[in-house]
Design an enzyme around this catalytic site. Structure first.
Site, PDB file in Angstrom:
ATOM      1  N   TYR A 103     -28.174   8.771   4.531  1.00  0.00           N
ATOM      2  CA  TYR A 103     -28.518   7.609   5.350  1.00  0.00           C
ATOM      3  C   TYR A 103     -27.620   7.596   6.593  1.00  0.00           C
ATOM      4  O   TYR A 103     -26.564   8.230   6.628  1.00  0.00           O
ATOM      5  CB  TYR A 103     -28.365   6.301   4.559  1.00  0.00           C
ATOM      6  CG  TYR A 103     -27.065   6.120   3.815  1.00  0.00           C
ATOM      7  CD1 TYR A 103     -25.907   5.689   4.460  1.00  0.00           C
ATOM      8  CD2 TYR A 103     -26.988   6.359   2.442  1.00  0.00           C
ATOM      9  CE1 TYR A 103     -24.727   5.508   3.769  1.00  0.00           C
ATOM     10  CE2 TYR A 103     -25.808   6.181   1.739  1.00  0.00           C
ATOM     11  CZ  TYR A 103     -24.677   5.750   2.414  1.00  0.00           C
ATOM     12  OH  TYR A 103     -23.505   5.577   1.715  1.00  0.00           O
TER      13      TYR A 103
ATOM     14  N   ASP B  48     -12.512  -1.842  -8.251  1.00  0.00           N
ATOM     15  CA  ASP B  48     -12.447  -0.742  -9.222  1.00  0.00           C
ATOM     16  C   ASP B  48     -11.337  -0.906 -10.241  1.00  0.00           C
ATOM     17  O   ASP B  48     -11.393  -0.330 -11.324  1.00  0.00           O
ATOM     18  CB  ASP B  48     -12.265   0.593  -8.488  1.00  0.00           C
ATOM     19  CG  ASP B  48     -13.554   1.108  -7.880  1.00  0.00           C
ATOM     20  OD1 ASP B  48     -14.625   0.575  -8.208  1.00  0.00           O
ATOM     21  OD2 ASP B  48     -13.486   2.048  -7.062  1.00  0.00           O
TER      22      ASP B  48
ATOM     23  N   ARG C  11     -17.115   4.352   5.855  1.00  0.00           N
ATOM     24  CA  ARG C  11     -16.069   3.592   5.161  1.00  0.00           C
ATOM     25  C   ARG C  11     -14.847   3.378   6.057  1.00  0.00           C
ATOM     26  O   ARG C  11     -14.238   2.305   6.054  1.00  0.00           O
ATOM     27  CB  ARG C  11     -15.670   4.322   3.873  1.00  0.00           C
ATOM     28  CG  ARG C  11     -14.679   3.580   3.012  1.00  0.00           C
ATOM     29  CD  ARG C  11     -14.370   4.337   1.746  1.00  0.00           C
ATOM     30  NE  ARG C  11     -15.482   4.293   0.815  1.00  0.00           N
ATOM     31  CZ  ARG C  11     -15.618   3.389  -0.149  1.00  0.00           C
ATOM     32  NH1 ARG C  11     -14.710   2.439  -0.286  1.00  0.00           N
ATOM     33  NH2 ARG C  11     -16.646   3.425  -0.955  1.00  0.00           N
TER      34      ARG C  11
ATOM     35  N   GLU D  12       0.843  -1.195   0.000  1.00  0.00           N
ATOM     36  CA  GLU D  12       0.000   0.000   0.000  1.00  0.00           C
ATOM     37  C   GLU D  12       0.879   1.245   0.000  1.00  0.00           C
ATOM     38  O   GLU D  12       1.802   1.367   0.823  1.00  0.00           O
ATOM     39  CB  GLU D  12      -0.909  -0.015   1.239  1.00  0.00           C
ATOM     40  CG  GLU D  12      -1.667   1.264   1.509  1.00  0.00           C
ATOM     41  CD  GLU D  12      -2.535   1.731   0.355  1.00  0.00           C
ATOM     42  OE1 GLU D  12      -2.438   2.927  -0.007  1.00  0.00           O
ATOM     43  OE2 GLU D  12      -3.288   0.896  -0.191  1.00  0.00           O
ATOM     44  N   GLN D  13       0.578   2.188  -0.913  1.00  0.00           N
ATOM     45  CA  GLN D  13       1.419   3.376  -1.012  1.00  0.00           C
ATOM     46  C   GLN D  13       1.198   4.367   0.123  1.00  0.00           C
ATOM     47  O   GLN D  13       2.093   5.141   0.465  1.00  0.00           O
ATOM     48  CB  GLN D  13       1.207   4.064  -2.353  1.00  0.00           C
ATOM     49  CG  GLN D  13      -0.169   4.631  -2.573  1.00  0.00           C
ATOM     50  CD  GLN D  13      -0.275   5.312  -3.939  1.00  0.00           C
ATOM     51  OE1 GLN D  13       0.726   5.580  -4.600  1.00  0.00           O
ATOM     52  NE2 GLN D  13      -1.497   5.588  -4.359  1.00  0.00           N
TER      53      GLN D  13
END
Length: 412
Positions: free
Chosen positions: A230, A308, A121, A47-48
């Site tokens: 929401y 993605d 998230r 992970e960068q």
């Protein structure tokens, strides 16, 4: 360079673990890491970012995604941080007229066996990080950017920005919409502007009036724009997303700040409840929504993509994060079933996922037109339009096939 990795043949020792490299520690990459570790694979995530923190935003997890996470042992951890909206409703942009859709809570459990959750998230990300590190404390390598990828018959090599190299048996590109793995080995990114700009923000629920703190997912629809809000984190937060048609902003970044005033201009004339939400967002972020046609292949040899990186989508079916979770779970199952034949396993994974993800990508694009239809401009036309487009049969037709998907049943 030659990578010393496990050869593909059925006689290899069970003590020689297949090593899976994962580029990207987002939701999809971490779910894949967890699922693969639980299946007995050795996993290293690159992970960068120098620290693991997700930008503030909400996400919706329908039963199909929740099933996978619960099956990975995360039910208790998710229950502590998720919200379970009672239902969904449509509201008209200017009058606020409301149409109740369905009871998300009881109906999701009854129909699909798992709840419908809304989460911050960052909370989901933290749950996944902790679960991965519980399986393997040093599985996640931070502050390391992939600059080149080399595929070889014997394995895969990642060349890193610090001059180092990682070798593995399998590489999973979970590095997002601007995937280095995809660009290096699989496909050229060909985005086009959708004509829509999205605003997002997270609001402390205590700062909102009671009517906007209801445990309900609300979709405001209007000509050329729509708004969604929401609850998050057991009702402590409220997620705001506003999407508007405009052509003067084409930066595809989740972290580009805008202003409350600009967001208000985009929703001038909308109901006071929408204005209250916008005023309550301290720093709204904006990003251009780009359209990409589904690519016909995302696997080469021992290299594949997920989330993605494989099938970026517009957010109009609320399935972006869920697709990445499904991908990760199915990928782990395929590799576990064929641990000695990695390339074959990756092809089986792609075959299991290709049609479904393409259908979601195209369905999301179609939903944009539904949310922004010109018939919504006036109350008389809007009532007929909403009653038709969000009738129970139409809603079940659009969403039933999504929610009933079973990640445990799609791999032979």
């Amino acid at each position: 360079m030659s990578c010393a990795v496990v050869p593909e043949h059925p006689s290899r020792s069970v003590n020689l673990k297949t090593k899976v490299l994962i580029a990207g520690a987002g939701i999809g990459g971490l779910t894949a890491a967890l699922a693969l570790l639980k299946e007995g694979f050795d996993v290293e995530v690159v992970e960068q970012a120098r620290e693991l923190k997700e930008v503030g935003a909400g996400l919706q997890l329908s039963a199909n995604g929740v099933r996978a996470l619960y099956r990975l042992g995360l039910e208790e951890a998710l229950s502590a941080v998720a919200s379970q909206p009672r239902g969904k409703e449509i509201r008209l942009w200017n009058t606020g007229q409301a149409w109740k859709l369905f009871d998300l809570g009881a109906e999701s459990l009854q129909q699909y066996g798992y709840p419908y959750l809304t989460l911050y998230r960052a909370d989901l990300h933290r749950v996944l990080v902790e679960a991965v590190r519980k399986e393997k404390p040093d599985a996640i390598r931070l502050g390391t950017r992939v600059v080149d990828v080399r595929y070889q018959d014997s394995g895969v090599a990642l060349y890193l920005d610090d001059g180092g190299t990682l070798c593995g048996d399998v590489l999973v590109g979970a590095d997002g919409v601007h995937s280095v793995v995809r660009a290096q080995l699989i496909a050229t990114d060909r985005p086009s502007f959708s004509g829509c700009v999205a605003w997002r923000g997270v609001i402390p629920a205590a700062e909102l009036p009671a009517r906007l703190r209801e445990p309900v997912g609300v979709n405001w629809v209007g000509p050329g724009a729509h708004v969604i809000h929401y609850p998050l984190r057991n009702g402590e937060l409220v997620n705001f997303v506003g999407i508007v048609e405009r052509d003067d902003w084409q930066v595809e970044s989740w972290t580009e700040p805008g202003s409350v005033e600009e967001c208000q201009r985009d929703f001038a004339g909308w109901h006071e409840d929408v204005q209250t939400l916008i005023r309550s967002v301290k720093t709204p972020f904006k990003w251009a929504l780009m359209v990409r046609e589904p690519i016909p292949n995302w696997t080469v040899g021992r290299v594949t993509l997920l989330g993605d990186a494989a099938h970026p989508t517009l957010p109009f079916l609320a399935q972006g994060a869920v697709m990445a979770i499904e991908d990760a779970y199915v990928l782990a199952r395929c590799l576990a079933r064929h641990p000695d034949r990695a390339a074959e396993a990756l092809q089986l994974y792609q075959q299991a996922r290709l049609d479904r993800t393409a259908r979601i990508v195209r369905g999301s694009t179609d939903n944009a037109r539904r949310f922004h239809n010109p018939a919504l401009a006036h109350a008389e036309g809007a009532a007929e339009y909403v009653s038709r487009e969000w009738s129970e049969p139409r809603v079940r037709e659009r969403y039933g096939w999504l929610f009933e998907y079973n990640v445990d049943a799609v791999v032979a």
